[in-house]
Motif scaffolding. Structure first.
Motif, PDB file in Angstrom:
ATOM      1  N   LYS A 182       8.504   6.374  -4.057  1.00  0.00           N
ATOM      2  CA  LYS A 182       8.325   6.189  -2.580  1.00  0.00           C
ATOM      3  C   LYS A 182       7.798   4.774  -2.192  1.00  0.00           C
ATOM      4  CE  LYS A 182       6.388   8.402   1.339  1.00  0.00           C
ATOM      5  NZ  LYS A 182       5.457   9.491   1.869  1.00  0.00           N
ATOM      6  N   HIS A 183       8.568   4.330  -1.291  1.00  0.00           N
ATOM      7  CA  HIS A 183       8.415   2.898  -0.862  1.00  0.00           C
ATOM      8  C   HIS A 183       8.690   2.685   0.638  1.00  0.00           C
ATOM      9  CE1 HIS A 183       8.338  -1.694  -1.859  1.00  0.00           C
ATOM     10  NE2 HIS A 183       7.144  -1.358  -1.456  1.00  0.00           N
ATOM     11  N   MET A 184       8.148   1.622   1.533  1.00  0.00           N
ATOM     12  CA  MET A 184       8.185   1.476   2.692  1.00  0.00           C
ATOM     13  C   MET A 184       8.578  -0.092   2.854  1.00  0.00           C
ATOM     14  SD  MET A 184       6.809   0.002   5.665  1.00  0.00           S
ATOM     15  CE  MET A 184       5.425   0.398   5.570  1.00  0.00           C
ATOM     16  N   LEU A 185       9.743  -0.494   3.383  1.00  0.00           N
ATOM     17  CA  LEU A 185      10.179  -1.981   3.552  1.00  0.00           C
ATOM     18  C   LEU A 185      10.343  -2.415   4.587  1.00  0.00           C
ATOM     19  CD1 LEU A 185      12.469  -2.514   0.321  1.00  0.00           C
ATOM     20  CD2 LEU A 185      10.000  -3.281   0.665  1.00  0.00           C
ATOM     21  N   TYR A 186       9.913  -3.616   5.343  1.00  0.00           N
ATOM     22  CA  TYR A 186      10.061  -3.894   6.881  1.00  0.00           C
ATOM     23  C   TYR A 186      11.638  -4.417   6.589  1.00  0.00           C
ATOM     24  CZ  TYR A 186       5.661  -2.693   8.691  1.00  0.00           C
ATOM     25  OH  TYR A 186       4.693  -1.741   9.150  1.00  0.00           O
ATOM     26  N   ASP A 187      12.412  -4.473   7.815  1.00  0.00           N
ATOM     27  CA  ASP A 187      13.451  -5.145   8.078  1.00  0.00           C
ATOM     28  C   ASP A 187      13.182  -6.523   8.615  1.00  0.00           C
ATOM     29  OD1 ASP A 187      14.833  -2.681   7.307  1.00  0.00           O
ATOM     30  OD2 ASP A 187      14.428  -2.116   9.330  1.00  0.00           O
ATOM     31  N   TRP A 188      14.384  -7.348   9.059  1.00  0.00           N
ATOM     32  CA  TRP A 188      14.160  -8.730   9.594  1.00  0.00           C
ATOM     33  C   TRP A 188      13.120  -8.836  10.561  1.00  0.00           C
ATOM     34  CZ3 TRP A 188      18.620 -12.499  10.057  1.00  0.00           C
ATOM     35  CH2 TRP A 188      19.407 -12.466   8.833  1.00  0.00           C
ATOM     36  N   TRP A 189      12.266  -9.889  10.360  1.00  0.00           N
ATOM     37  CA  TRP A 189      11.494 -10.252  11.229  1.00  0.00           C
ATOM     38  C   TRP A 189      10.241  -9.190  11.428  1.00  0.00           C
ATOM     39  CZ3 TRP A 189      11.251 -15.250  11.076  1.00  0.00           C
ATOM     40  CH2 TRP A 189      12.465 -15.764  11.216  1.00  0.00           C
ATOM     41  N   CYS A 190      10.117  -8.017  10.641  1.00  0.00           N
ATOM     42  CA  CYS A 190       9.309  -6.903  10.646  1.00  0.00           C
ATOM     43  C   CYS A 190       9.263  -6.286  11.856  1.00  0.00           C
ATOM     44  CB  CYS A 190       7.814  -7.552  10.427  1.00  0.00           C
ATOM     45  SG  CYS A 190       7.555  -8.583   9.091  1.00  0.00           S
ATOM     46  N   CYS A 191      10.497  -5.956  12.644  1.00  0.00           N
ATOM     47  CA  CYS A 191      10.676  -5.383  13.618  1.00  0.00           C
ATOM     48  C   CYS A 191      10.921  -3.774  13.377  1.00  0.00           C
ATOM     49  CB  CYS A 191      11.902  -5.960  14.557  1.00  0.00           C
ATOM     50  SG  CYS A 191      11.501  -7.549  14.995  1.00  0.00           S
ATOM     51  N   GLY A 192      11.155  -3.378  12.353  1.00  0.00           N
ATOM     52  CA  GLY A 192      11.231  -1.908  11.920  1.00  0.00           C
ATOM     53  C   GLY A 192      11.271  -1.849  10.556  1.00  0.00           C
ATOM     54  N   TYR A 193      11.220  -0.413  10.002  1.00  0.00           N
ATOM     55  CA  TYR A 193      10.960  -0.372   8.798  1.00  0.00           C
ATOM     56  C   TYR A 193      11.837   0.744   8.172  1.00  0.00           C
ATOM     57  CZ  TYR A 193       7.518   3.045  10.075  1.00  0.00           C
ATOM     58  OH  TYR A 193       6.878   4.224  10.466  1.00  0.00           O
ATOM     59  N   GLN A 194      12.006   1.042   6.749  1.00  0.00           N
ATOM     60  CA  GLN A 194      12.799   2.259   6.252  1.00  0.00           C
ATOM     61  C   GLN A 194      12.018   2.571   5.159  1.00  0.00           C
ATOM     62  OE1 GLN A 194      16.980   1.336   5.152  1.00  0.00           O
ATOM     63  NE2 GLN A 194      16.157  -0.796   4.562  1.00  0.00           N
ATOM     64  N   THR A 195      11.882   3.865   4.869  1.00  0.00           N
ATOM     65  CA  THR A 195      11.116   4.541   3.966  1.00  0.00           C
ATOM     66  C   THR A 195      12.277   5.376   2.798  1.00  0.00           C
ATOM     67  OG1 THR A 195       9.031   4.598   4.965  1.00  0.00           O
ATOM     68  CG2 THR A 195       9.146   5.842   3.008  1.00  0.00           C
ATOM     69  N   ARG A 196      12.061   5.005   1.493  1.00  0.00           N
ATOM     70  CA  ARG A 196      12.826   5.314   0.454  1.00  0.00           C
ATOM     71  C   ARG A 196      12.061   6.361  -0.315  1.00  0.00           C
ATOM     72  NH1 ARG A 196      16.467   2.909  -4.403  1.00  0.00           N
ATOM     73  NH2 ARG A 196      17.684   4.672  -4.670  1.00  0.00           N
ATOM     74  N   SER A 197      12.356   7.707  -0.567  1.00  0.00           N
ATOM     75  CA  SER A 197      11.854   8.570  -1.387  1.00  0.00           C
ATOM     76  C   SER A 197      12.817   9.113  -2.446  1.00  0.00           C
ATOM     77  CB  SER A 197      11.190   9.635  -0.554  1.00  0.00           C
ATOM     78  OG  SER A 197      10.188   9.143   0.159  1.00  0.00           O
ATOM     79  N   LEU A 198      12.533   9.361  -3.740  1.00  0.00           N
ATOM     80  CA  LEU A 198      13.353   9.409  -4.630  1.00  0.00           C
ATOM     81  C   LEU A 198      12.702  10.220  -5.824  1.00  0.00           C
ATOM     82  CD1 LEU A 198      16.314   9.173  -5.482  1.00  0.00           C
ATOM     83  CD2 LEU A 198      15.771   7.130  -6.858  1.00  0.00           C
ATOM     84  N   ALA A 199      13.261  11.593  -6.285  1.00  0.00           N
ATOM     85  CA  ALA A 199      12.490  12.367  -7.255  1.00  0.00           C
ATOM     86  C   ALA A 199      13.751  12.482  -8.477  1.00  0.00           C
ATOM     87  CB  ALA A 199      12.194  13.547  -6.826  1.00  0.00           C
ATOM     88  N   ILE A 200      13.764  11.842  -9.490  1.00  0.00           N
ATOM     89  CA  ILE A 200      14.523  11.830 -10.472  1.00  0.00           C
ATOM     90  C   ILE A 200      14.157  12.919 -11.844  1.00  0.00           C
ATOM     91  CG2 ILE A 200      15.844  10.703 -12.092  1.00  0.00           C
ATOM     92  CD1 ILE A 200      15.356   8.300 -10.580  1.00  0.00           C
ATOM     93  N   PRO A 201      14.673  13.767 -12.194  1.00  0.00           N
ATOM     94  CA  PRO A 201      14.424  14.774 -13.301  1.00  0.00           C
ATOM     95  C   PRO A 201      14.437  13.960 -14.477  1.00  0.00           C
ATOM     96  CG  PRO A 201      15.681  16.019 -11.845  1.00  0.00           C
ATOM     97  CD  PRO A 201      15.870  14.532 -11.259  1.00  0.00           C
ATOM     98  N   SER A 254       0.755  -1.181  -0.012  1.00  0.00           N
ATOM     99  CA  SER A 254      -0.029  -0.180   0.125  1.00  0.00           C
ATOM    100  C   SER A 254       0.788   1.483  -0.004  1.00  0.00           C
ATOM    101  CB  SER A 254      -0.885   0.123   1.177  1.00  0.00           C
ATOM    102  OG  SER A 254      -0.326  -0.027   2.459  1.00  0.00           O
ATOM    103  N   SER A 255       2.041   1.211   0.535  1.00  0.00           N
ATOM    104  CA  SER A 255       2.788   2.370   0.592  1.00  0.00           C
ATOM    105  C   SER A 255       3.791   2.460  -0.770  1.00  0.00           C
ATOM    106  CB  SER A 255       4.036   2.273   1.614  1.00  0.00           C
ATOM    107  OG  SER A 255       4.992   1.332   1.255  1.00  0.00           O
ATOM    108  N   TRP A 256       3.451   1.596  -1.432  1.00  0.00           N
ATOM    109  CA  TRP A 256       4.475   1.690  -2.942  1.00  0.00           C
ATOM    110  C   TRP A 256       3.732   2.794  -3.909  1.00  0.00           C
ATOM    111  CZ3 TRP A 256       4.082   0.861  -8.335  1.00  0.00           C
ATOM    112  CH2 TRP A 256       5.175   0.586  -8.930  1.00  0.00           C
ATOM    113  N   GLN A 257       4.497   3.771  -4.578  1.00  0.00           N
ATOM    114  CA  GLN A 257       4.056   4.695  -5.582  1.00  0.00           C
ATOM    115  C   GLN A 257       5.307   4.807  -6.362  1.00  0.00           C
ATOM    116  OE1 GLN A 257       2.897   8.309  -3.587  1.00  0.00           O
ATOM    117  NE2 GLN A 257       0.988   7.337  -2.623  1.00  0.00           N
ATOM    118  N   LEU A 258       4.850   4.875  -7.592  1.00  0.00           N
ATOM    119  CA  LEU A 258       5.633   5.448  -8.749  1.00  0.00           C
ATOM    120  C   LEU A 258       4.817   6.292  -9.496  1.00  0.00           C
ATOM    121  CD1 LEU A 258       8.488   4.802 -10.270  1.00  0.00           C
ATOM    122  CD2 LEU A 258       7.348   2.999 -11.489  1.00  0.00           C
TER     123      LEU A 258
END
Length: 249
Positions: free
Chosen positions: A88-107, A74-78
């Motif tokens: 923009k995308h959010m991914l969970y780490d090992w065993w879903c204990c934490g997550y990180q979100t990556r956002s990128l804008a490319i001209p 649901s967080s995945w956006q292109l």
């Protein structure tokens, strides 16, 4: 893949950075199986000794982390505007204990190439074969990974993608729309008039003449200097103020 004219759905912006969204890509249903495979391959970081733990990891992630896979999807956006590609995308780490979100804008004008690949046929290694064995690729074995190369990341000797997108629906259509928008952006940039020359311009369009004091200074470079034997008033005697007379010997 959806277009802005057909509605973007809930939670998806219609405008980004003051520009309207002209393309919105969609995530493939194979994302869930893909993530189970990639998470199950984590023990392989230990080498062959981690191979017996792969089935256990796959079972645990399949039974316990389904909610995390749904939130990732649901967080995945292109998205794409007439000038920029946004991811923009959010991914969970090992065993879903934490997550990180990556956002990128490319001209778009920085994009040099987009390559389409698929796991076992285009890559080597045990991890790629494991992903294919999980069955997240469709029967047609169409590409499921997009590699976006830009002028920022590429070099004459080695090129690495600035953005890697997994399991997008219709990757070939995404590539085509990105390059069509890029070509339109470059055509518009080339059609823009050149910036006007700086500096004052007279009514007839020719550069304005310098002010009188500037012309006199150009005609006589030493006009502003005090010659020996002459005097000069300092302090504005015309206004009635006290003045100081300087005599240069």
């Amino acid at each position: 893949m959806a277009n802005a004219s057909h509605g973007l759905g809930s939670g998806v912006p219609v405008e980004v950075g003051g520009e309207r969204v002209v393309m919105r890509a969609e995530l493939s249903p194979t994302w869930h199986r893909f993530r189970i495979c990639t998470c199950a391959a984590q023990p392989l970081w230990c080498g062959p000794l981690g191979l017996p733990f792969v089935p256990l990891f796959a079972l645990c992630y399949a039974l316990c982390c389904g909610w995390a896979r749904r939130r990732e999807a649901s967080s995945w956006q292109l998205l794409m505007t007439p000038s920029t590609l946004y991811f923009k995308h959010m991914l969970y780490d090992w065993w879903c204990c934490g997550y990180q979100t990556r956002s990128l804008a490319i001209p778009l004008h920085r994009i040099t190439d987009i390559k389409l690949t698929r796991g076992c046929c285009d890559e080597q290694g045990l991890c790629s074969c494991l992903q294919c064995s999980c069955g997240f690729e469709d029967a047609s074995a169409s590409p499921w990974k997009l590699l976006v190369y830009t002028s920022k990341m590429s070099s004459p000797t080695e090129a690495s993608p600035e953005l890697v997108i997994h399991c997008a629906r219709d990757p070939a259509g995404i590539k085509r729309q990105v390059f069509d928008a890029r070509a339109a952006f470059l055509r518009l940039a080339d059609a823009r008039p050149a910036p006007a020359a700086k500096g004052p311009v007279a009514a007839g369009g020719s550069p304005a003449a310098p002010p009188p004091d500037a012309r006199s200074a150009c005609a006589d470079p030493g006009a502003h200097l005090v010659r020996p034997g002459a005097s000069r008033s300092v302090g504005g005697s015309e206004a009635g103020d006290a003045s100081v007379e300087v005599l240069v010997i």
